[in-house]
Design a protein around this motif. Structure first.
Motif, short mmCIF file in Angstrom:
data_model
loop_
_atom_site.label_atom_id
_atom_site.label_comp_id
_atom_site.label_asym_id
_atom_site.label_seq_id
_atom_site.Cartn_x
_atom_site.Cartn_y
_atom_site.Cartn_z
N SER A 27 8.52 73.99 30.95
CA SER A 27 9.13 73.22 32.03
C SER A 27 10.46 72.66 31.57
CB SER A 27 8.19 72.09 32.44
OG SER A 27 8.77 71.32 33.46
N GLN A 38 10.02 71.27 27.84
CA GLN A 38 8.68 70.95 27.34
C GLN A 38 7.78 72.15 27.52
OE1 GLN A 38 7.42 67.70 29.84
NE2 GLN A 38 7.89 66.21 28.25
N ILE A 40 3.98 72.75 28.20
CA ILE A 40 2.86 71.96 28.70
C ILE A 40 1.63 72.84 28.78
CG2 ILE A 40 2.06 70.55 30.64
CD1 ILE A 40 5.03 70.05 31.29
N SER A 41 0.47 72.27 28.43
CA SER A 41 -0.79 73.02 28.42
C SER A 41 -1.15 73.53 29.82
CB SER A 41 -1.92 72.15 27.88
OG SER A 41 -2.16 71.08 28.75
N GLY A 44 -2.19 71.00 32.30
CA GLY A 44 -1.13 70.06 32.65
C GLY A 44 -1.30 68.67 32.09
N THR A 45 -2.18 68.50 31.11
CA THR A 45 -2.44 67.16 30.61
C THR A 45 -1.69 66.83 29.32
OG1 THR A 45 -4.39 67.94 29.43
CG2 THR A 45 -4.71 67.06 31.64
N THR A 46 -1.36 67.83 28.51
CA THR A 46 -0.73 67.54 27.23
C THR A 46 0.55 68.34 27.04
OG1 THR A 46 -2.07 69.23 26.15
CG2 THR A 46 -2.90 66.98 26.06
N THR A 47 1.49 67.71 26.35
CA THR A 47 2.72 68.36 25.97
C THR A 47 2.54 68.93 24.57
OG1 THR A 47 4.03 66.85 27.30
CG2 THR A 47 5.19 68.04 25.58
N SER A 50 8.29 69.89 22.57
CA SER A 50 9.40 69.43 23.42
C SER A 50 10.70 69.49 22.64
CB SER A 50 9.14 68.01 23.92
OG SER A 50 9.16 67.11 22.84
#
Length: 117
Positions: A27, A38, A40-41, A44-47, A50
């Motif tokens: 993203s 970034q 992202i998993s 959508g909970t963890t980066t 980055s």
């Protein structure tokens, strides 16, 4: 609709498609001065990784942080960090921004550094 709402509508449609695939996504976000990326998993909970032009190791090698060369550096950096985390394949989430200029430069640099999308 104004320009920002149109962009956010494009971003929402794209993110829904990526969410259905449960793919890890790359993203990006851009402002006039900086560009951010970034990984992202899938949920959508963890980066996972980055990179941005605000980071000192990237900022120190650049004359200006809001241009295509800066975006290319961020693309290389995010690809190296993602590969170090064991991620080689991502879905590209351009956050509703049109695919040209800095967005394209970041994507091309990430592909050249080894990410597949």
């Amino acid at each position: 609709m104004d320009k920002k709402n149109t962009r956010l509508k494009r971003a929402t449609k794209l993110r829904c498609k990526i969410r259905q695939q449960k793919a890890i996504r790359l993203s990006i976000h851009k402002t006039t001065q900086h560009i951010y990326a970034q990984v992202i998993s899938g949920d959508g909970t963890t980066t996972l990784a980055s990179s941005s032009t605000n980071q000192s190791e990237i900022k120190s090698g650049l004359k200006n942080t809001g241009n295509i060369t800066a975006a290319a550096e961020v693309g290389k950096s995010i690809a190296q960090k993602a590969i170090a985390a064991g991620i080689t394949e991502v879905a590209f989430d351009r956050s509703g921004f049109k695919y040209h200029g800095r967005v394209k430069a970041l994507a091309d640099a990430a592909r050249e550094a080894g990410l597949k999308f």
